[in-house]
Motif scaffolding. Sequence first.
Motif, short mmCIF file in Angstrom:
data_model
loop_
_atom_site.label_atom_id
_atom_site.label_comp_id
_atom_site.label_asym_id
_atom_site.label_seq_id
_atom_site.Cartn_x
_atom_site.Cartn_y
_atom_site.Cartn_z
N GLY A 199 0.81 -1.25 0.00
CA GLY A 199 0.00 0.00 0.00
C GLY A 199 0.82 1.27 0.00
N LYS A 200 2.13 1.16 -0.03
CA LYS A 200 2.95 2.39 -0.04
C LYS A 200 3.11 2.88 -1.48
CE LYS A 200 5.58 1.41 4.16
NZ LYS A 200 6.88 0.96 4.66
N ASP A 201 2.25 3.83 -1.84
CA ASP A 201 2.27 4.34 -3.22
C ASP A 201 3.58 5.05 -3.57
OD1 ASP A 201 -0.17 3.34 -3.59
OD2 ASP A 201 -1.27 5.26 -3.53
N LYS A 202 4.23 5.57 -2.51
CA LYS A 202 5.47 6.31 -2.73
C LYS A 202 6.54 5.49 -3.43
CE LYS A 202 5.72 9.79 0.92
NZ LYS A 202 6.26 9.92 2.27
N ALA A 203 6.43 4.19 -3.27
CA ALA A 203 7.45 3.31 -3.85
C ALA A 203 7.58 3.52 -5.35
CB ALA A 203 7.11 1.88 -3.54
N VAL A 204 6.48 3.92 -5.99
CA VAL A 204 6.51 4.14 -7.43
C VAL A 204 7.51 5.24 -7.77
CG1 VAL A 204 5.17 4.79 -9.47
CG2 VAL A 204 4.12 3.40 -7.69
N GLY A 205 7.46 6.28 -6.95
CA GLY A 205 8.39 7.41 -7.16
C GLY A 205 9.83 6.94 -7.16
N PHE A 206 10.15 6.09 -6.21
CA PHE A 206 11.52 5.60 -6.10
C PHE A 206 11.90 4.81 -7.35
CE2 PHE A 206 14.42 2.11 -4.97
CZ PHE A 206 15.51 2.86 -4.53
N LEU A 207 10.95 3.97 -7.79
CA LEU A 207 11.23 3.15 -8.97
C LEU A 207 11.42 4.00 -10.23
CD1 LEU A 207 8.74 0.22 -8.21
CD2 LEU A 207 11.26 0.10 -8.19
N VAL A 208 10.59 5.05 -10.35
CA VAL A 208 10.72 5.94 -11.50
C VAL A 208 12.10 6.59 -11.48
CG1 VAL A 208 9.91 8.10 -12.54
CG2 VAL A 208 8.25 6.39 -11.78
N GLY A 209 12.51 7.01 -10.27
CA GLY A 209 13.83 7.63 -10.11
C GLY A 209 14.93 6.69 -10.57
N GLN A 210 14.80 5.42 -10.16
CA GLN A 210 15.80 4.45 -10.55
C GLN A 210 15.84 4.27 -12.06
OE1 GLN A 210 17.27 4.62 -7.47
NE2 GLN A 210 18.05 2.62 -8.15
N ALA A 211 14.65 4.26 -12.65
CA ALA A 211 14.55 4.09 -14.10
C ALA A 211 15.17 5.29 -14.83
CB ALA A 211 13.09 3.93 -14.51
N MET A 212 14.96 6.47 -14.28
CA MET A 212 15.54 7.67 -14.88
C MET A 212 17.06 7.59 -14.82
SD MET A 212 13.16 9.63 -16.07
CE MET A 212 13.74 11.30 -16.26
N LYS A 213 17.55 7.12 -13.67
CA LYS A 213 18.99 6.98 -13.50
C LYS A 213 19.54 6.01 -14.55
CE LYS A 213 21.31 7.28 -9.14
NZ LYS A 213 21.29 6.68 -7.78
N GLU A 214 18.83 4.91 -14.68
CA GLU A 214 19.24 3.87 -15.61
C GLU A 214 19.33 4.41 -17.04
OE1 GLU A 214 20.03 0.67 -15.02
OE2 GLU A 214 20.23 0.11 -17.13
N THR A 215 18.35 5.29 -17.39
CA THR A 215 18.31 5.80 -18.77
C THR A 215 19.01 7.15 -18.88
OG1 THR A 215 16.21 6.89 -18.34
CG2 THR A 215 16.11 4.66 -19.27
N LYS A 216 19.73 7.52 -17.88
CA LYS A 216 20.42 8.81 -17.83
C LYS A 216 19.45 9.97 -18.09
CE LYS A 216 25.04 7.14 -19.01
NZ LYS A 216 24.86 5.81 -19.69
N GLY A 217 18.24 9.81 -17.53
CA GLY A 217 17.26 10.90 -17.59
C GLY A 217 16.49 10.96 -18.89
N LYS A 218 16.73 10.03 -19.76
CA LYS A 218 16.12 10.16 -21.08
C LYS A 218 14.71 9.58 -21.19
CE LYS A 218 19.81 8.63 -23.30
NZ LYS A 218 20.59 8.17 -24.47
N ALA A 219 14.32 8.71 -20.25
CA ALA A 219 12.99 8.11 -20.33
C ALA A 219 11.91 9.14 -20.01
CB ALA A 219 12.89 6.95 -19.34
N ASN A 220 10.76 8.97 -20.65
CA ASN A 220 9.65 9.86 -20.40
C ASN A 220 9.05 9.54 -19.04
OD1 ASN A 220 7.00 10.87 -20.25
ND2 ASN A 220 6.88 11.00 -22.49
N PRO A 221 9.15 10.45 -18.07
CA PRO A 221 8.74 10.10 -16.69
C PRO A 221 7.25 9.81 -16.57
CG PRO A 221 9.40 12.43 -16.86
CD PRO A 221 9.72 11.78 -18.17
N GLN A 222 6.42 10.49 -17.34
CA GLN A 222 4.97 10.20 -17.26
C GLN A 222 4.68 8.75 -17.68
OE1 GLN A 222 5.80 13.34 -18.81
NE2 GLN A 222 5.42 14.32 -16.82
N MET A 223 5.36 8.37 -18.79
CA MET A 223 5.15 7.00 -19.28
C MET A 223 5.67 5.98 -18.28
SD MET A 223 5.92 7.29 -23.33
CE MET A 223 5.60 5.57 -23.68
N LEU A 224 6.82 6.30 -17.67
CA LEU A 224 7.38 5.39 -16.67
C LEU A 224 6.38 5.17 -15.54
CD1 LEU A 224 11.10 6.53 -16.19
CD2 LEU A 224 10.32 4.32 -17.06
#
Lengths: 95, 480, 490
Positions: free
Chosen positions: B445-470
Motif C-alpha cells: 500500500g505504499k504508493d510512494k514506492a513508485v516514485g523511487f522506482l521511477v527515479g531508478q529508471a531515470m537513473k538507468e536511462t540517464k534521464g532520457k525516459a519519459n517520466p509520465q510514461m514510466l
Amino acid sequence: MKVSKEEILHIAKLANLNLKEEEIDTYLLHLQDILNFANIVNNAPVEGLKETIGTNKNYNVFRKDEIINFEDNEALLANAPEKERNMFKIPKVIQ
Amino acid sequence: MSREDYEIVIGLEVHAELSTKTKIFCSCPTEFGGEPNTHTCPVCMAMPGALPVLNERVVEYAVKAGLATNCEIARNSKNDRKNYFYPDLPKSYQISQFDMPLCEKGYVEIEDENGEKKKIGITRIHIEEDAGKLNHNEFGGGSLVDLNRAGVPLIETVSEPDIRSSKEAENYLRKLKSIFEYIEVSDCKMQEGSFRADVNVSVRKKGANEFGTRTEMKNMSSFRSIVRAIEYEADRQIDVIEEGGKIEQETLRWDDVSGKTFSMRDKEDAQDYRYFPDPDLVAIKLSDEYIENIKNNLPELPESRKARYMSELGLSEKDSNLLTASKHLSNMFEKASAICKNHKLVANWLLSDISRILNEKEIEADQIPFTAEELAKMITLIEKGTISSAIAKKVVEELFENPKDPEEIIKEKGWIQISDEGAIKEVVQKIIQANPQSVADFKAGKDKAVGFLVGQAMKETKGKANPQMLNKMFIEELKK
Amino acid sequence: MEITELTVHELKEKLANKELTITEITKAYADRIEEKEKGIGAFVTILKEDAMKKAQEIEEKVKANEIKGDLAGIPIGIKDNICTKGIATTCSSKMLENFVSPYDATVMEKVNNENMINLGKLNMDEFAMGGSTEYSAFHVTKNPWNLNKVPGGSSGGVAAAVAAGMVPWALGSDTGGSIRQPASFCGVVGMKPTYGLVSRYGLVAFASSLDQIGPITKDVEDCAMLLNVITGHDEKDSTSENREKVDYTLSLKNDVKGMKIGIPKEFYGEGISEEVKQKLEEAIQKYKELGAEVEEFSLDIANYALATYYIIACAEASSNLGRFDGIRYGYRTPNYENLKDIYKNSRTEAFGDEVKRRIILGTYVLSSGYYDAYYKKAQQVRTLVQAKFDEAFSKYDVILTPTAPTTAFNIGEKKANPLEMYLADICTVSVNIAGLPGISIPCGLDKEGMPIGMQLIGQKFSEETLLNAAYTFEQAVKFRKNYKPEFKNI
C-alpha cells in the motif's frame, strides 16, 4: 582687492605654471595693477541686468547623430612629443 | 556605542554612457574598442582651433532619462566648462553642465531592506563628455593615452542622500540601470564601464539632523564591489568616530582584492574647477512640444510592464518584479513567450535555472549568450515530451556554454527522451526485478514506492525516459 | 607699374585682360618678400617655393579652363593662428613652434576653394595677446612707415606685410582690436566682422566669445572682396550665424548722403593724442561735406568695456590654453620626471610672459571667491555695453571714433608696462564685447609721418553700411595715392 603672494602661487599652481622666486613680485605687481583697473566693473550701473551668455543669439545649434570619420588619422598623432602603439606616451600615472 | 546606533547615508552619482552613434561634440563613432586613437578627430583630440557642436540625440536621450525618472525638464539650459588638468582630458576642461542641468528634481521608487516601497530623490541629470583612457604599460614604464572614449556622451544622475544601506544602494542602481535600458538611452554595460557610479558615504548617529562628513569612491562598476565598499567604508568611519577621530572629506580608492579603501589624492591638491559657460557652445532652449513629444514616445517602463504581467498574464508580483528588473530578461521573456505561447513555463525557466546560472557566473541578463528563439524551442521540446525537465536542465547549461538550436544539442548529445513503449517496458521490468523490496512496499500500500522506482529508471536511462510514461507503466506492471 | 603696389581688384582686372599672368604676380610678391622681409620681419613661415609651384599649376588649370573664379591665382597671407593643413601654425609661440595642423581652418578651405595662393604665415603677438607684435616668441615685426616703430598687434605681421606690399591682402584675427589697431598703425584697411559672420573653426582660440577672423587689405574694395570669400555659415562652429550670403562689393555706392553718423564724445577725451583728435575732426568735416548728418552724443562705456574685456578675454584664454599640456602636440620640456613636471615645465618654458600673465589673471577671476566679483560682473557689464550700443544705433547708422589713442609707438616703449599696453585698446574692445562689426581705415598722417586710423562701428550685420561709409571717405581723401610707407629708419 589685494592679492597675496600665497594667492598668486595658488593660482599659478591651478594653471600649471611655475613662477620663479624673482618673478613673483613683478607678476604680483602687474596682476594687482590690472585688477585695480578691472575693478571698474564693480562700479558699473548693472543693477538688474542679466549676464551675457553667448555673444550672439544663437541657440539650439545641434548636429545630427551621423558618423563622419576624420580622413587623416595619422596627422592627428604626427605632432606627439612621444608615442607608442599609436598612443601618447607620458610618465607613469598611478590612478 | 554600537554599530546599531549609527545610520549610513549614501548618495550616488551615476555616469551612464549614452548609446548614440557619435560622440557628444564631434562626429566620431562611440563604438567600444577599436585600435587606440582611431575614433578621433581634431575636436575630440583637442587640436588647436577645433570647436564642439552638440549632438542633438544627446539632448533627446537626457530628456528621456529625465522623464523616465520623474524629473522636471529645464526649458533653458547650457554647457559649462569644468577646468582641471589630467592626461585623459585633452582640452584640460570637461564640457559639462554646472548650474543649469537639463533635468532636475526627480525620483525613482525602490524597495528598501524590508521590501517596503521607498522613493529615492534625484537631484539632477546633466549631460557631459567622457574622458579618454590611460593604459599602463607594464614593461616600458610610463602610461599611454588613448582618446577613443574622449567625448563619448554621458549623463550623470545625481541622487539625493536618501539611501540608507548597501542593499538600498544596490536596489537603486539596479532600478536606474533597468530604466535606462528600457528607454534605450544606454546599454549600461558595466563591464565596459558604460554604467558606473561615484559612491558618497557618510555615517551619523541615529536621530541626528546633520549629515556626517562624507568620503567618495569614484568610478565603481560592479554591484558587488559597491556593496562591499559601502559596508567597509561605513564600518571604517564608525570605527574612526568611536575612537574619537574625525572623518576627512576625501576621495578614496576601493581595492577589490584587499577589500579596503585607500586615500587617493594628495590633499594639498585642493581642486577649484573654475566652472564657466562654454563660449564655444550656445544656449539649449526646449519647447513644451519637444518635451511632450518625447514623453509620448517613451517606451514602456518596468513599472507598467510589471503591472501588465500581473493583470494580463496572472504572474505573481514577485515573479513580475524579478522578470522586469532587467530589460533584457523581460524582453527575452516576452519574445520567447510570444513564440512558444507558454509564458508560465518561460517565466519559470528564466527565474529558476537561468537566473541561478547568471548568479553563479556573476553576469547580467544582457550577457545571456543564447536567443529567445532558442529558449522558446527548448520550452516547446519539453511540452512535446521530446525532452524531460531533467534533460532540459542540461540543455540550459549547454546553451550557456555552446549556444545553438536545442534540437541540435539534444541530437548531438543523444538526449532525446525515450518514449518508445517497448523500450520503456524493458527498463521497467529490469528495475522491478532489481528492486523486490520496493515491489513489496507497493503491494503493502505504499504508493510512494513508485516514485523511487521511477527515479531508478531515470537513473538507468540517464534521464532520457519519459517520466509520465514510466509512472504509468510501473503502476500497470505492479498491479499485474 | 609695380605689381606689388596694385590692389587685388586691380590685379584681378589685369589678369582678366591678360596684362598680367598668375606666375608673374606670384613671382613679383616672392621677390618683394625677398627684398623687404629682412627689414620688416612680417613672416613666421614663407612659402615661396610652394607658392611658385602652385601658381604654375593654377595658371595651367585656368588656361585649360579646368578652374574658374576671378580670384584664382591671387596670393594671400595668413595670420599664424589660423590652422593650415600640412603647414606650421605656430601662433608665434615656442609652444607651437613645430606644430603642423592636421586640418584646415574653415576660412582656409574657402581660400583654397578660390584657388588663392598662400604666400606664408604672418607674425603676431604670441597667441594674439598683445598690441605691438613685440610679444612674438620669434621676432619683432617693424612698421613699414618707420622701422623703429611697432606695427601694432596682435595682427602686426599681417598689417605690416600688406603695408609693405609683401602680400596683396591677408587674413588676421581680432579679439579686442587685433585687426583694426595694426591696420591703423600701418595705414591699411582692417575689418572685424560681426561675431558669428565668419567661422572660427580652425582659428586657435584666444577668447572664444570675442575672436573673429577678418581681412586686412590695401583698400575698402579689396576688403569687401575678401569678406565675400570668408563669410558664410559653418556647421562646425556653433556660434556661426546662419544667414544668406551677401555680395559686399555691391554695397560700395560712394554715397553717404543722409547717413547718420554718431560721434561719441567720450572716445575723443583724455588719453587720445591731439594729432589723432585733429585728423578725426577733419574726417568728421569731410563726412559733413559728403552729405552725412553728423551728431555728437554720449557713449560712456569705454572704461567699463575695457575692464570687462580683460576679465572675459583672460578668463576664456586661461581655459582655452589649458590644452597646451605637452602631451599630444606642442612643446614638451626635456626637464621632467613625472607628469606634473611635464605640465608645469612645458607650459612655463614655452609660454611667454604676457601669455602667462593673462593665464594667471584669467585663472584668478574664475577662481572660487572671485568669480562673482569679476567674471559674473563683467558678463553683466557686457549686457550693459550691448544695451548702450543698441540705444546709439536706434539713432545712428554708424559711430565714428579713432581706432587707437595714438599712432604707432616706438619698439620697446610700452613693453615693460602691461597696463599701459592694455589701455591702448580703449577704442576697439567695446566692439568685440558687443559682437559688432568695426572697420579701420587711414585718415591721415601725424607730424612724424605715421598713419592715423579712424574706426567706423555699425550694428550687427551692418557690414554693407560700414563698407560704403568707409569707401566713400576713401574715394574722397585718396590716402593711398597721397602717402606711401617709406621704410624710414629714424
